[in-house]
Design a protein around this motif. Structure first.
Motif, mmCIF file in Angstrom:
data_model
loop_
_atom_site.group_PDB
_atom_site.id
_atom_site.type_symbol
_atom_site.label_atom_id
_atom_site.label_comp_id
_atom_site.label_asym_id
_atom_site.label_seq_id
_atom_site.Cartn_x
_atom_site.Cartn_y
_atom_site.Cartn_z
ATOM 1 N N ILE A 254 -12.026 7.703 17.262
ATOM 2 C CA ILE A 254 -11.125 7.750 18.634
ATOM 3 C C ILE A 254 -10.242 6.679 18.334
ATOM 4 O O ILE A 254 -8.825 6.783 18.981
ATOM 5 N N ASP A 255 -10.187 5.642 17.554
ATOM 6 C CA ASP A 255 -9.054 4.748 17.507
ATOM 7 C C ASP A 255 -8.191 5.391 16.776
ATOM 8 O O ASP A 255 -6.834 5.171 17.060
ATOM 9 N N LEU A 256 -8.189 6.142 15.837
ATOM 10 C CA LEU A 256 -7.028 6.905 15.166
ATOM 11 C C LEU A 256 -6.496 7.961 15.863
ATOM 12 O O LEU A 256 -5.146 7.977 15.770
ATOM 13 N N GLY A 257 -7.176 8.541 16.917
ATOM 14 C CA GLY A 257 -6.317 9.327 17.855
ATOM 15 C C GLY A 257 -5.626 8.596 18.871
ATOM 16 O O GLY A 257 -4.466 8.975 19.156
ATOM 17 N N GLN A 258 -5.889 7.258 19.232
ATOM 18 C CA GLN A 258 -5.055 6.475 19.861
ATOM 19 C C GLN A 258 -3.683 6.142 19.233
ATOM 20 O O GLN A 258 -2.795 6.017 19.664
ATOM 21 N N ILE A 259 -3.965 5.938 17.847
ATOM 22 C CA ILE A 259 -2.832 5.268 17.227
ATOM 23 C C ILE A 259 -1.808 6.528 16.948
ATOM 24 O O ILE A 259 -0.676 6.330 17.289
ATOM 25 N N GLU A 260 -2.590 7.873 16.459
ATOM 26 C CA GLU A 260 -1.472 8.944 16.677
ATOM 27 C C GLU A 260 -0.872 9.299 17.943
ATOM 28 O O GLU A 260 0.456 9.678 18.041
ATOM 29 N N PHE B 74 0.800 -1.270 0.109
ATOM 30 C CA PHE B 74 -0.128 -0.103 -0.078
ATOM 31 C C PHE B 74 0.794 1.315 0.006
ATOM 32 O O PHE B 74 0.489 2.254 -0.671
ATOM 33 N N TYR B 75 1.966 1.221 0.787
ATOM 34 C CA TYR B 75 2.533 2.204 1.000
ATOM 35 C C TYR B 75 3.850 2.307 -0.079
ATOM 36 O O TYR B 75 4.635 3.144 0.003
ATOM 37 N N ASN B 76 3.816 1.310 -0.989
ATOM 38 C CA ASN B 76 5.411 1.061 -1.669
ATOM 39 C C ASN B 76 6.467 1.252 -0.987
ATOM 40 O O ASN B 76 7.267 2.157 -1.490
ATOM 41 N N GLU C 231 -3.601 3.223 8.039
ATOM 42 C CA GLU C 231 -4.527 2.197 7.030
ATOM 43 C C GLU C 231 -5.262 1.409 7.808
ATOM 44 O O GLU C 231 -4.698 0.643 8.648
ATOM 45 N N PHE C 232 -6.591 1.517 8.019
ATOM 46 C CA PHE C 232 -7.190 0.485 8.893
ATOM 47 C C PHE C 232 -7.249 -0.932 8.267
ATOM 48 O O PHE C 232 -7.688 -1.100 7.100
ATOM 49 N N TYR C 233 -6.408 -1.924 8.843
ATOM 50 C CA TYR C 233 -6.620 -3.193 8.373
ATOM 51 C C TYR C 233 -8.040 -3.761 9.287
ATOM 52 O O TYR C 233 -7.980 -3.990 10.493
ATOM 53 N N HIS C 234 -8.859 -4.155 8.352
ATOM 54 C CA HIS C 234 -9.954 -4.585 9.007
ATOM 55 C C HIS C 234 -10.418 -6.230 8.626
ATOM 56 O O HIS C 234 -10.053 -6.909 7.700
ATOM 57 N N GLU D 239 14.138 15.103 11.715
ATOM 58 C CA GLU D 239 12.618 15.333 11.594
ATOM 59 C C GLU D 239 12.126 13.944 11.129
ATOM 60 O O GLU D 239 12.801 13.461 10.250
ATOM 61 N N PHE D 240 11.020 13.665 11.707
ATOM 62 C CA PHE D 240 10.412 12.471 11.168
ATOM 63 C C PHE D 240 9.503 12.866 9.897
ATOM 64 O O PHE D 240 8.674 13.562 10.354
ATOM 65 N N ASP D 241 9.755 12.431 8.925
ATOM 66 C CA ASP D 241 9.018 12.857 7.710
ATOM 67 C C ASP D 241 7.761 12.332 7.782
ATOM 68 O O ASP D 241 6.865 12.886 7.404
ATOM 69 N N SER D 242 7.676 11.026 7.988
ATOM 70 C CA SER D 242 6.203 10.198 8.089
ATOM 71 C C SER D 242 6.471 8.939 8.841
ATOM 72 O O SER D 242 7.525 8.235 9.177
ATOM 73 N N VAL D 243 5.130 8.590 9.471
ATOM 74 C CA VAL D 243 4.919 7.336 9.941
ATOM 75 C C VAL D 243 3.770 6.701 9.161
ATOM 76 O O VAL D 243 2.667 7.394 9.302
ATOM 77 N N LYS D 244 3.882 5.756 8.437
ATOM 78 C CA LYS D 244 2.876 4.982 7.673
ATOM 79 C C LYS D 244 2.483 3.591 8.306
ATOM 80 O O LYS D 244 3.475 2.872 8.360
ATOM 81 N N VAL D 245 1.149 3.747 8.658
ATOM 82 C CA VAL D 245 0.798 2.281 9.433
ATOM 83 C C VAL D 245 -0.243 1.652 8.476
ATOM 84 O O VAL D 245 -1.107 2.199 8.135
ATOM 85 N N VAL D 246 -0.113 0.506 8.860
ATOM 86 C CA VAL D 246 -1.330 -0.506 8.490
ATOM 87 C C VAL D 246 -1.590 -1.321 10.021
ATOM 88 O O VAL D 246 -0.676 -1.943 10.487
ATOM 89 N N HIS D 247 -2.813 -0.883 10.616
ATOM 90 C CA HIS D 247 -2.992 -1.517 11.910
ATOM 91 C C HIS D 247 -4.106 -2.326 11.895
ATOM 92 O O HIS D 247 -5.246 -1.926 11.266
#
Ligand code: MTE
Ligand code: HPA
Ligand code: MOS
Length: 755
Positions: free
Chosen positions: A634-640, A397-399, A686-689, A616-624
């Motif tokens: 709410i869940d996104l807030g917890q992840i961030e 997904f994030y290549n 990215e939400f892994y559902h 500097e952290f450019d990015s954090v890309k997550v599949v959770h």
């Protein structure tokens, strides 16, 4: 469903401990704490303090009516120092005065003479001297020493992580109010109202039924108020018991930083063995946990380090040993991840070391060894894995290949800026590792007007648990959220609760609520069926309408509730939930301790300024792996929040005690946490559902702690960026990787580098 606290938070109307209106005659307490980390009290002179304006009394351990003991797991923690002090910041005396200022002014007049004793701050020194909180624990699968003989590659090293200050926005505090017949009501900023009730019971000598603990909400806890809110509540309770007046103590930030414990620092040894194909065949780790001066939750934290010592990987031969080491620091305590992150850092360090020596990309080893469904953890539980799914989705997904290529190009082009990237898979077990703690109750009242009131053991600390519990009620009853109110958390409404911790609060209290609501719903449906001359199974309540075989009837939610009331049917229920399936045998160190596991993969990218060592952290890309999230915002807030907190721990938050055990980083001027400028510029989630059955509430997996561990990737991204500048750097695994350390590493052995 928006967070039910959003409006009052934004308007500043949410009530925290310090916002509770005070009762006339309220006194203020403040603790005099030890200036010395270890010693024998020769004399304590409080006379001058007692004579200060406004001072009502100065209390010491001698004034305690019950026991001078607040240890939750092990009885090794006095509330107030008796003959010895064991850490800088240990409460020695309590000044009680008419005002806050008077109490704090009087503290300065207390004189104590302490004969210093040897101070230990290093866990390895404590272990060498056999200063252990509990006997060592050992988790074992396969036979690591035999397996090392068949490994093609073996690497060893040391990995260390520092502590972390909780820095909840709301400091610790309590407000105790005497009631009739010696009873006490205490407002406390605690994650564990029952833990506070028990501590107060011990110190006051009152039975638990005399002690009401009430918690409105916390301005953050992060584990720091799982056990360590007890002290302040017990001190206020003791003072209220003696003065027969309300007593409040709300800590100043520097008092809080000095007197309370933090995340446990760990120093660990590792040995990792791989075969030619980079499969990890054997792993040995020895963990030295810096517990501080008394046990607090250290034995439980130690256990979770062992549970998570192989992170998201399957390793067939593991021996992991853990020592909880007694030092002269404030007792360290729960902190988001509860020892898990400390264990996970070490295996990531071991993999990094192997990759470095083999001159391959770390992610090759990581990916090769990800957990598969059916693998066995060192503690015997079989894995239901989403590790590969999350990893594969993240890399595609994030290549990731493109990200790596771009970074290579950037690094080739730029001399003084270097980028690094790290993948960080996580696996975190959900449940209290102490099986007996996995239960909860919920008291549901439906009022005759159709409105609903819920009490549980859940404490709202910003994680959104009250919103989730309200969603459970709204969904089961199929009523509008504005008909539902979540009560304060109170030991007289819901008893014998576990703390709100282990990320399991919504699961445990949500399921208890679900059980209670279903029970009431069944009764209501029976009333409707009787009224409509049908059977209960034909009745459904949907959007506050009562349906008979899917058709509207004359009844709605409100009229049905009123009807049930007139028919003398109970509209209240106390639901009880105990997590099924979980068990653990400590004599064998095997079992099935977790209801389920949470997985995910993060890709962390950093840019280092190689002239200055800053980054500097450019990015954090997550599949959770959320399972089926019941509240994505709410869940996104917890992840961030978890990611940023984890990055802070790994990179900039530096707790420094000097050799005498005195906290040097004792204020926000010297202890730095990520602000908006040092948070990653970009966090993509990215939400892994998955619809797979699990034991989470509505299959919405627990989300509180796991994302903190994505932050570990930040350390290794920095590691790689430094290496890109200085391939000769021998970077020790010693978090946090502060800008100072980055700079040192960038220019370490630079003569060689120039050649
Ligand atoms: N989020 C906020 N905003 N504030 C907190 O104090 N504590 C964390 C996590 N997220 C915390 C938080 C910790 S340590 C835990 S164990 C969980 O929330 C507890 O809540 P839960 O069980 O409802 O996830
Ligand atoms: N997690 C968090 N808090 C705890 C635990 C746990 O596993 N056990 C006891 N307190
Ligand atoms: Mo969280 S460390 O389990 O309070």
């Amino acid at each position: 469903m928006i967070n039910i606290d959003a409006r009052t938070h934004v308007k500043g109307e949410s009530i925290y401990l310090d916002d509770i209106p005070l009762i006339n005659g309220t006194l203020y307490a403040a603790a005099f704490d030890s200036p010395i980390a270890h010693g024998k009290i020769i004399s304590l002179n409080v006379a001058d303090a007692e004579n200060c304006e406004g001072v009502v009394c100065v209390l010491t351990y001698k004034n305690i009516v019950g026991e001078n003991e607040i240890g939750g797991i092990i009885r090794d923690e006095p509330l107030l120092a008796d003959h010895h002090v064991h850490f800088c910041g240990m409460p020695v005396a309590l000044v009680v005065a008419e005002t806050d200022e008077q109490a704090r002014a009087a503290i300065k007049k207390i004189k104590v003479e302490i004969e210093p004793l040897h101070v230990i701050t290093d866990p390895r020194e404590a272990a060498a001297k056999n200063e252990l909180i509990i006997p060592p624990r050992k988790f074992k699968i396969g036979d690591s020493s035999a397996a090392f003989k068949h490994c093609d590659y073996i690497f060893q090293g040391i990995a260390e992580t520092n502590g972390q200050e909780h820095l909840y926005i709301e400091t610790q505090g309590a407000y105790a109010i005497p009631q009739e017949n010696n009873a006490l009501k205490i407002y406390s900023s605690t994650q564990g109202p029952t833990a506070v009730q028990k501590a107060v019971s011990k110190v006051t000598g009152l039975a638990m039924h005399q002690i009401e603990i009430d918690v409105i909400r916390l301005g953050g806890g992060f584990g720091g108020k799982e056990d360590q809110a007890n002290t302040w509540a017990a001190l206020c309770a003791m003072a209220a018991q003696i003065t027969k007046r309300p007593v409040k103590y709300s800590l100043h930030r520097m008092e809080d930083m000095r007197m309370t414990g933090k995340r446990h620092p760990y120093s660990s040894d590792f040995k990792i063995g791989l075969n030619k194909d980079f499969n990890i065949i054997a792993y040995e780790a020895t963990f030295y946990q810096n517990a501080g001066a008394s046990a607090d939750l250290s034995p439980a934290v130690l256990e979770r380090t062992l549970f998570h010592c192989t992170n998201s990987y399957f390793i067939p031969n593991v021996t992991a040993t853990a020592y909880s080491c007694r030092t002269n620091l404030p007792p360290n305590t729960a902190f988001r991840g509860f020892g898990g992150p400390q264990g996970m850092f070490v295996i990531e360090a071991a993999i990094t070391k192997a990759a470095e020596e083999l001159n391959i990309d770390r992610s090759i080893i990581q990916q090769k060894n990800l957990l598969q469904t059916g693998n066995e953890f060192p503690y015997g539980q079989l894995v239901v894995s989403e590790a590969n799914e999350c990893w594969n989705k993240a890399t595609s997904f994030y290549n990731v290949n493109q990200i790596k290529k771009d970074i290579e190009q950037f690094n080739a082009k730029n001399k003084l800026y270097k980028k690094g990237v790290a993948l960080m898979p996580i696996c975190f077990g959900i449940s209290f590792t102490n099986t007996m703690m996995n239960h909860a109750r919920s008291l549901v009242h439906v009022f005759s007007d159709g409105s609903v009131n819920i009490s549980t053991g859940a404490v709202e600390m910003g994680q959104g648990v009250n919103t989730k519990i309200l969603q459970v009620v709204a969904q089961i009853f199929s009523i509008h959220p504005n008909k539902i109110k979540i009560n304060t958390t109170n030991t007289f409404r819901v008893a014998n609760t576990s703390p709100s911790a282990a990320s399991a609060t919504a699961d445990l209290n949500g399921k208890a609520t679900l059980i209670a609501c279903n029970e009431i719903l069944k009764r209501l449906k029976q009333v409707a069926a009787d009224e409509l001359n049908t059977e209960e199974k034909n009745i459904e309540i949907k959007n506050e309408e009562v349906l008979l075989n899917n058709d509207k009837t004359s009844l709605d939610w409100k009229s049905l509730v009123l009807l049930a009331f007139t028919k003398r049917v109970s509209l209240s229920e106390n639901g009880h939930y105990a997590t099924p399936e979980v068990h653990f045998d400590k004599t064998k160190e095997k079992g099935h301790p977790f209801a389920y596991h949470v997985f995910g993969t993060a890709i962390v990218t950093v840019t280092v300024d190689c002239l200055r060592g800053i980054y500097e952290f450019d990015s954090v890309k997550v599949v959770h792996d959320f399972g089926s999230s019941m509240n994505k915002k709410i869940d996104l807030g917890q992840i961030e929040g978890g990611i940023v907190q984890g990055i802070g721990w790994m990179t900039m938050e530096e707790i420094i005690y000097n050799a005498n055990g005195k906290l040097i980083s004792n204020a926000l001027s010297t202890y730095k946490i990520p602000d908006i400028y040092s948070a990653p510029k970009n966090i993509d989630v990215e939400f892994y559902h998955s619809d797979k059955d699990n034991l989470a509430i509505f299959r919405s997996k627990a989300v509180g702690e796991p994302p903190l561990m994505y932050g570990i990737g930040a350390y290794f991204a920095l590691h790689d960026a430094i290496k890109a500048f200085n391939p000769f750097a021998k970077i020790s695994f010693n978090a946090p990787m502060t800008p100072e350390k980055v700079l040192m590493n960038l220019y370490a052995s630079s003569k060689e580098a120039k050649k």
